[in-house]
Design an enzyme around this catalytic site. Structure first.
Site, mmCIF file in Angstrom:
data_model
loop_
_atom_site.group_PDB
_atom_site.id
_atom_site.type_symbol
_atom_site.label_atom_id
_atom_site.label_comp_id
_atom_site.label_asym_id
_atom_site.label_seq_id
_atom_site.Cartn_x
_atom_site.Cartn_y
_atom_site.Cartn_z
ATOM 1 C CG ASP A 156 -1.796 -1.203 1.331
ATOM 2 O OD1 ASP A 156 -2.025 -1.857 0.298
ATOM 3 O OD2 ASP A 156 -2.256 -1.513 2.451
ATOM 4 C CG MET A 192 -5.574 -5.078 -2.917
ATOM 5 S SD MET A 192 -4.554 -6.351 -2.146
ATOM 6 C CE MET A 192 -5.779 -7.617 -1.861
ATOM 7 N NE ARG A 250 -4.956 -2.084 5.302
ATOM 8 C CZ ARG A 250 -5.363 -3.338 5.517
ATOM 9 N NH1 ARG A 250 -6.629 -3.603 5.712
ATOM 10 N NH2 ARG A 250 -4.498 -4.308 5.564
ATOM 11 C CD GLU A 295 -8.164 -2.446 -0.841
ATOM 12 O OE1 GLU A 295 -8.708 -3.538 -1.044
ATOM 13 O OE2 GLU A 295 -7.166 -2.308 -0.098
HETATM 14 O O1 F6P Z 1 -2.368 -4.023 3.382
HETATM 15 C C1 F6P Z 1 -2.190 -4.844 2.282
HETATM 16 C C2 F6P Z 1 -3.514 -5.295 1.716
HETATM 17 O O2 F6P Z 1 -3.248 -6.100 0.590
HETATM 18 C C3 F6P Z 1 -4.474 -4.164 1.368
HETATM 19 O O3 F6P Z 1 -4.140 -3.520 0.168
HETATM 20 C C4 F6P Z 1 -5.782 -4.909 1.361
HETATM 21 O O4 F6P Z 1 -6.852 -4.030 1.679
HETATM 22 C C5 F6P Z 1 -5.617 -5.927 2.442
HETATM 23 O O5 F6P Z 1 -4.231 -6.084 2.642
HETATM 24 C C6 F6P Z 1 -6.256 -7.256 2.158
HETATM 25 O O6 F6P Z 1 -6.098 -8.059 3.281
HETATM 26 P P1 F6P Z 1 -6.458 -9.616 3.323
HETATM 27 O O7 F6P Z 1 -5.196 -10.357 2.985
HETATM 28 O O8 F6P Z 1 -6.868 -9.839 4.740
HETATM 29 O O9 F6P Z 1 -7.545 -9.879 2.348
#
Ligand code: F6P
Length: 361
Positions: free
Chosen positions: A141, A183, A185, A236
């Protein structure tokens, strides 16, 4: 006396984790003569102490190019809010004293914590309880404060850009609108960087709330002007003006809330408002997988070696950072004080606007 240093990887994985483990272990053993103890599955390895393995030079041979982490990881293992089953319910408990006890029982002199804001923040809390912590900034991120870049980001941008290049050719053939959710966050770095590199038409990021009517109008105008396709990248965490980010899961007992859904929503809105044939691709975890780029391998290697140097200098509760091209240490408290988000008035957004990218504002 030989030092025993623990090393763990926490939170979502990112390409380059193994490169950090390798670089730290090599420096610790070859330069300083320390023992390195790999703690498995993030803080879980300090909760269940059989989750450990001594790392020798043989264990880290050939791993620089491998994605994931040889130590395993989890984004559910916060020892200050640990989910415990009690009377048919899941309650969140503070079991950090147990973690401290196991840290002492394993006779560790310090811990290298490789993680994002969540993991590094927990490391800072453990430092207040007496753990000697050095942090290494990881996340695709790129949203950790203090450092100019986290490792993993460059690889994720490469993956997203390659996907955009591929989607462009099929969009062009079918005269379609392609919406791509990436992605990131609450930060729009992956969307912005891959959007510029992929020369897309619209980029929607959390830092610039969008007006969906205007986004649809922009796409429609392109089609009316004879442009046979449009590519829309949606972070996202992007949100409509006056609205909220969209979540796929928000149960605190299941760890960090999971964003998701905005790409499909934007796709539906564009399709119903313009009548143009629209397809949605959610890139998902493919952005976290695979071999790190050479840039990430080098950054991760620089971080890993410097983590050992910080321990040698007794500089704890610090994180290794990249600033103006140099690797150095900075207090973890500064790094986690605020997430690093895209500046809507910054250079990158300006460059994007100058090259015709629309942000929906
Ligand atoms: O922080 C890294 C990340 O890939 C984010 O971009 C994404 O929102 C999240 O982790 C997804 O997490 P998980 O692996 O729990 O689906």
């Amino acid at each position: 006396m030989v030092k025993r240093i623990g090393i763990s990887t926490g939170g979502g994985d990112a390409p380059g984790l193994n490169a950090v483990i390798r670089a730290f272990t090599k420096t610790a053993i070859s330069e300083y003569g320390w023992e390195v103890i790999g703690i498995r599955d993030g803080f879980d390895g300090l909760i269940k102490p059989d989750h450990v393995m001594q790392l020798k030079l043989d264990d880290i041979r050939g791993i620089i190019a491998r994605g994931g982490t040889i130590l395993g990881t989890t984004n559910r293992g916060n020892p200050f809010k640990y989910p415990v089953h009690e009377g048919g319910q899941v309650v969140l408990k503070d079991i950090s004293d147990l973690v401290m006890e196991n840290y002492r029982r394993m006779e560790l002199d310090a811990m290298v914590i490789i993680g994002g804001d969540g993991t590094i923040g927990i490391g800072h809390q453990l430092a207040q309880k007496g753990m000697k912590i050095v942090g290494v900034p990881k996340t695709i991120d790129n949203d950790l404060g203090s450092t100019d870049q986290t490792f993993g980001f460059d690889t994720a941008v490469n993956t997203a850009t390659e996907a955009l290049d591929k989607l462009l050719t099929t969009a062009e053939s079918h005269h379609r609108v392609m919406v791509v959710e990436v992605m990131g966050r609450d930060a729009g770095w992956i969307a912005l960087y891959s959007g510029i590199a992929g020369a897309v038409n619209v980029v929607l990021i959390p830092e610039i709330p969008f007006d969906i009517a205007r986004v649809a109008e922009e796409v429609y105008k392109r089609s009316e002007a004879g442009k046979s396709y449009s590519i829309v990248v949606v972070a996202e965490g992007a949100k409509p003006k006056g609205g909220e980010a969209m979540y796929a899961e928000r149960d605190p007992s299941k760890g960090v809330a999971r964003l998701g859904g905005v790409g499909n929503w934007v796709g539906d809105q564009i399709s119903s408002r313009t009548g143009l044939e629209t397809r949605v691709t959610v890139l998902g975890h493919i952005q976290r997988g695979g071999s790190p780029t050479p840039y990430d391998r080098i950054l991760a290697t620089r971080y890993g070696t410097h983590a050992a140097h910080l321990i040698n200098e007794d500089k704890f509760d610090h994180m290794v950072i990249l600033r103006d091209g140099k690797i150095m240490g900075a207090p973890i408290s500064e790094a986690v004080a605020q997430n690093k988000c895209v500046d809507p008035k910054g250079d990158e957004v300006r460059v994007a606007r100058d090259t015709g990218i629309y942000f929906g504002d």
